[in-house]
Design a protein around this motif. Structure first.
Motif, short mmCIF file in Angstrom:
data_model
loop_
_atom_site.label_atom_id
_atom_site.label_comp_id
_atom_site.label_asym_id
_atom_site.label_seq_id
_atom_site.Cartn_x
_atom_site.Cartn_y
_atom_site.Cartn_z
N GLU A 188 -5.60 -3.06 15.41
CA GLU A 188 -4.28 -2.76 14.86
C GLU A 188 -3.59 -4.02 14.36
O GLU A 188 -2.88 -4.00 13.35
N ALA A 189 -3.80 -5.14 15.06
CA ALA A 189 -3.19 -6.40 14.60
C ALA A 189 -3.80 -6.85 13.29
O ALA A 189 -3.10 -7.40 12.42
N ARG A 190 -5.12 -6.62 13.10
CA ARG A 190 -5.74 -7.00 11.83
C ARG A 190 -5.33 -6.07 10.71
O ARG A 190 -5.22 -6.49 9.56
N ARG A 191 -5.12 -4.80 11.02
CA ARG A 191 -4.73 -3.84 9.98
C ARG A 191 -3.27 -3.98 9.58
O ARG A 191 -2.89 -3.57 8.49
N ALA A 192 -2.44 -4.48 10.45
CA ALA A 192 -1.01 -4.57 10.14
C ALA A 192 -0.78 -5.49 8.95
O ALA A 192 -1.32 -6.59 8.89
N PRO A 193 -0.01 -5.05 7.94
CA PRO A 193 0.22 -5.90 6.76
C PRO A 193 1.10 -7.09 7.12
O PRO A 193 1.98 -7.02 7.97
N THR A 194 0.83 -8.16 6.43
CA THR A 194 1.64 -9.36 6.65
C THR A 194 3.03 -9.16 6.05
O THR A 194 3.17 -8.62 4.95
N PRO A 195 4.06 -9.53 6.74
CA PRO A 195 5.41 -9.33 6.21
C PRO A 195 5.63 -10.18 4.97
O PRO A 195 5.12 -11.30 4.87
N PRO A 196 6.36 -9.66 3.98
CA PRO A 196 6.62 -10.45 2.76
C PRO A 196 7.52 -11.64 3.08
O PRO A 196 8.29 -11.61 4.05
N PRO A 197 7.43 -12.68 2.28
CA PRO A 197 8.29 -13.84 2.53
C PRO A 197 9.76 -13.49 2.32
O PRO A 197 10.10 -12.63 1.50
N ALA A 198 10.59 -14.14 3.05
CA ALA A 198 12.03 -13.87 2.97
C ALA A 198 12.58 -14.34 1.62
O ALA A 198 12.23 -15.41 1.12
N ARG A 199 13.41 -13.50 1.03
CA ARG A 199 14.03 -13.86 -0.25
C ARG A 199 15.19 -14.82 -0.03
O ARG A 199 15.89 -14.72 0.98
N PRO A 200 15.39 -15.70 -0.97
CA PRO A 200 16.57 -16.57 -0.85
C PRO A 200 17.85 -15.77 -1.01
O PRO A 200 17.86 -14.63 -1.48
N ALA A 201 18.95 -16.38 -0.62
CA ALA A 201 20.23 -15.67 -0.62
C ALA A 201 20.65 -15.25 -2.01
O ALA A 201 21.26 -14.19 -2.20
N ASN A 202 20.33 -16.06 -3.04
CA ASN A 202 20.77 -15.72 -4.39
C ASN A 202 19.97 -14.59 -5.01
O ASN A 202 20.36 -14.04 -6.04
N LEU A 203 18.82 -14.23 -4.40
CA LEU A 203 17.99 -13.15 -4.93
C LEU A 203 18.08 -11.88 -4.10
O LEU A 203 17.34 -10.93 -4.36
N GLN A 204 18.95 -11.84 -3.12
CA GLN A 204 19.11 -10.64 -2.31
C GLN A 204 19.75 -9.53 -3.15
O GLN A 204 20.66 -9.78 -3.93
N PRO A 205 19.25 -8.28 -3.03
CA PRO A 205 19.86 -7.19 -3.81
C PRO A 205 21.29 -6.94 -3.39
O PRO A 205 21.61 -6.88 -2.20
N LYS A 206 22.15 -6.79 -4.38
CA LYS A 206 23.56 -6.55 -4.12
C LYS A 206 23.85 -5.05 -4.14
O LYS A 206 23.26 -4.31 -4.92
N PRO A 207 24.74 -4.59 -3.30
CA PRO A 207 25.08 -3.15 -3.31
C PRO A 207 25.76 -2.76 -4.61
O PRO A 207 26.55 -3.52 -5.18
#
Length: 212
Positions: A38-57
């Motif tokens: 299960e640990a091998r099958r689990a997808p790697t988390p995507p890299p964190a986006r910088p603050a200026n690229l975070q989606p805005k509501p």
């Protein structure tokens, strides 16, 4: 002497393993193996986006944009019924504005027809005799929103005025914004063919040199 030697060389009896202990070890190994898989099958988390690229509501729809727009359920239901009848009877025409937007934004004419068939009328512009039809089209396996503006005539025919991919799919385009869009589409691009020679008075001859 013989009996004493024989008794001294005899090995002590072996202790029997508890079958419950062996079963517990096998179960523990199986659990560890499943956890590793299960640990091998689990997808790697995507890299964190910088603050200026975070989606805005997305903000709510402004009331000023809904001036002159009818969004009542009764009006939308009547417009939707008339839209379906006209499309099924083939009483529609694609204007150059819609074709130009289709080529510029990456959707095709049959995507517009699909929105007219499967989409919903979300707004009615009574003064302009136009409807805003909202739907989706598929591009590279991804569903993207598509808004189509149609103008209905008294004879039952529909003119597909324009179609575009909205920036905010849940918002209704205002009459002013729609007028600006159509006015921009009506403008024709002026082109001219340049001659190889240069204009009089310039030093250069205006032609390319080989090996320069």
């Amino acid at each position: 002497m013989t009996k004493a030697a024989t008794s001294s060389t005899t090995t002590p009896p072996r202790r029997r393993r508890d079958p419950q202990t062996g079963t517990d070890l096998l179960a523990l190994r199986a659990q560890l193996a499943r956890a590793e898989k299960e640990a091998r099958r689990a997808p790697t988390p995507p890299p964190a986006r910088p603050a200026n690229l975070q989606p805005k509501p997305v903000g709510p729809q402004r009331e000023a944009d809904l001036a002159g727009v009818d969004t009542t359920d009764h009006t939308l239901a009547r417009a939707h019924a008339r839209l379906r009848d006209a499309v099924y009877d083939g009483k529609y025409h694609l204007c150059p504005h819609a074709i130009g937007h289709a080529r510029a934004e990456g959707f095709l004419e049959h995507d517009i027809i699909q929105v007219l068939v499967a989409g919903r009328v979300r707004a009615v512009y009574p003064e302009d005799r136009r409807w805003l039809v909202c739907g989706f089209f598929e591009s590279c396996g991804v569903a993207l929103p598509l808004h189509v503006v149609v103008e209905h005539g008294p004879d039952g025919y529909l003119d597909v005025v324009t179609a575009f991919v909205p920036k905010h799919p849940h918002h209704i385009i205002s009459r002013a914004r729609l007028a600006v869009m159509l006015r921009y589409d009506d403008e024709q691009i002026r082109t001219r063919t340049a001659t190889p020679g240069n204009k009089p008075g310039n030093r250069s001859k205006g032609k390319w040199r080989r090996g320069g």
